[in-house]
Design an enzyme around this catalytic site. Structure first.
Site: not given
Ligand code: SAH
Length: 411
Positions: A212, A236, A258-259, A315, A355
């Site tokens: 970040r 995301f 984002d969802s 991400d 990730c």
């Protein structure tokens, strides 16, 4: 020491332990003598009786034992465990100056397999996800509170991971007070509010701190090279992190996707907390666009809208949780990277992460390279990105290295 149970390995199965890998799989065990209970200390021995390690026994898990130590002279007792906690906390002392949200204990990497401890201000959020650390929970918690002077401990163990270890479902307040609905934290110059009770992981993606910051640093660099303030796309976005860092560093506009409506609500609050929204509620001077939507679809929508970006962050959540999902995950990673590259201006930067532990750095780079080819967007690999120093990777336990990222610059 005669009371300590013994795990005898099958011939040839001592190799990974000889290389100090800390896990003993069920299939490697020839016999168990001494009837150890869940989490009990065992001596792991090769088929010729040679000592290999002290370990915590997990009769219900495919990882049948997790090693505490490879030194026969060690005595795995309260002092030894407390020393491990103290060492883990001491290892992060320097980080404490720049943030009050950091990982204090990272399981195997800190010699405490299955224990994760994250600090958020006055709160310690713990995950006890292996039989060994669970058997010593009171001692570990006492030591943590003493070493950090944090009075509050909240349990966010994953019930599925505990079940795999034959442990009951637990959670909630273990010490001190229950956390407020949103706990304020400071990360470098920025502030966030974190939902410790229901947020992802232990509340925040602490592991992305350095990245970040890098997003913030890229903004002035891009401004110089492009001759104008960059436009940023944060895919995301969760509670806003990367986009807020970029906006505070002088981006012209930030689109965040984002969802989760809940995550976006926190993200909006975090933007305000960092002065990105004026008191009257108007957004100034940076334009913030929050989109509650599916990234896969939005990447196509943004293209149809004719939007272009100078910095894009991808991400995503873990697309592959095991080896069987790798192929499908690879297609998903390729899809979003292709979609992002098609929106990236020449000279722009893409920060692309995975990730998924099941996808290693080499494979991830290959997937992203495939997207570069399909997008016909020549790119330079400017940096390989990883989790911060509070998430160290033990050379002998590469499984611990789950977060990987690439910083690409479009030619
Ligand atoms: N970059 C964030 C962390 C991202 S976590 C940070 O620095 O804090 C992954 C996020 O992806 C979660 O917030 C989740 O809600 C969101 N997500 C998962 N699948 C998605 C999808 N298909 N479209 C949009 N968002 C998605």
């Amino acid at each position: 020491m005669s009371a300590i149970a013994t795990l005898l390995l099958k011939p040839g199965k001592e190799r990974s332990l000889a290389r100090r890998h800390p896990w003993v799989y069920a299939g490697a065990v020839a016999s168990v003598t001494g009837a150890p209970g869940n989490g009990a200390l065992v001596a792991v021995r090769a088929s010729d009786q040679r000592f290999l390690a002290w370990a915590a026994y997990s009769p219900g898990s495919t990882i049948r034992a997790r090693c505490w130590s490879f030194a026969e002279a060690d005595r795995i007792n309260a002092d030894w465990l407390a020393a491990r906690v103290d060492a883990a906390v001491a290892r992060r002392r320097e980080l404490h100056e720049s943030t009050d949200a950091l990982r204090l204990v990272f399981g195997e990497a800190d010699g405490l397999p299955g224990l994760v401890v994250d600090r958020y201000g006055d709160y310690l959020v713990v995950q006890l996800q292996a039989a060994g650390v669970d058997a010593h929970r009171e001692l570990l918690l006492d030591t943590l509170c003493r070493a950090t002077a944090c009075p509050n401990v909240f349990d966010r163990s994953d019930p599925a991971l505990r079940a795999r270890e034959g442990l009951d479902e637990r959670g909630g307040v273990l010490r001190g007070a229950a956390p407020a609905e949103h706990v304020p934290i400071r990360e470098l110059a920025l502030r966030y509010r974190v939902d410790l009770r229901r947020g992802h992981k232990t509340g925040f993606y602490i592991d992305q701190r350095d990245n970040r910051r890098l997003a913030g640093e890229l903004v002035p660099r891009l401004r110089r090279s492009l001759g104008r303030a960059p436009r940023v796309l944060n895919c995301f976005c969760y509670t806003g992190g990367f986009g807020i860092a970029a906006a505070c560093a002088g981006a012209e506009a930030v689109v965040s996707i984002d969802s989760s409506a809940e995550a976006l609500e926190l993200a909006r609050g975090n933007a305000a907390l960092n002065g990105l929204v004026t008191q009257a509620g108007a957004v100034a001077p940076v334009r913030l666009d929050w989109r509650c939507a599916d990234v896969f679809e939005q990447l196509r929508t943004l293209r149809a809208e004719g939007q272009r970006f100078d910095l894009i962050v991808l991400d995503p959540p873990k697309f592959a949780t095991n080896q069987h999902q790798v192929e499908r995950a690879a297609r998903a990673y390729k899809d979003i990277n292709l979609g992002a590259l098609r929106l990236l201006e020449p000279g722009g930067a893409l920060m692309s992460f995975s990730c998924s532990g099941a996808i290693d750095v080499a494979l991830f780079q290959k997937i992203v390279a495939g997207a570069v080819v399909d997008a016909q967007a020549d790119c330079y690999l400017r940096a390989r990105l990883a989790a911060g120093a509070d998430h160290p990777t033990l050379m002998t336990h590469p499984e611990g290295e789950y977060l990987k990222g690439l910083l690409l610059e479009r030619a």
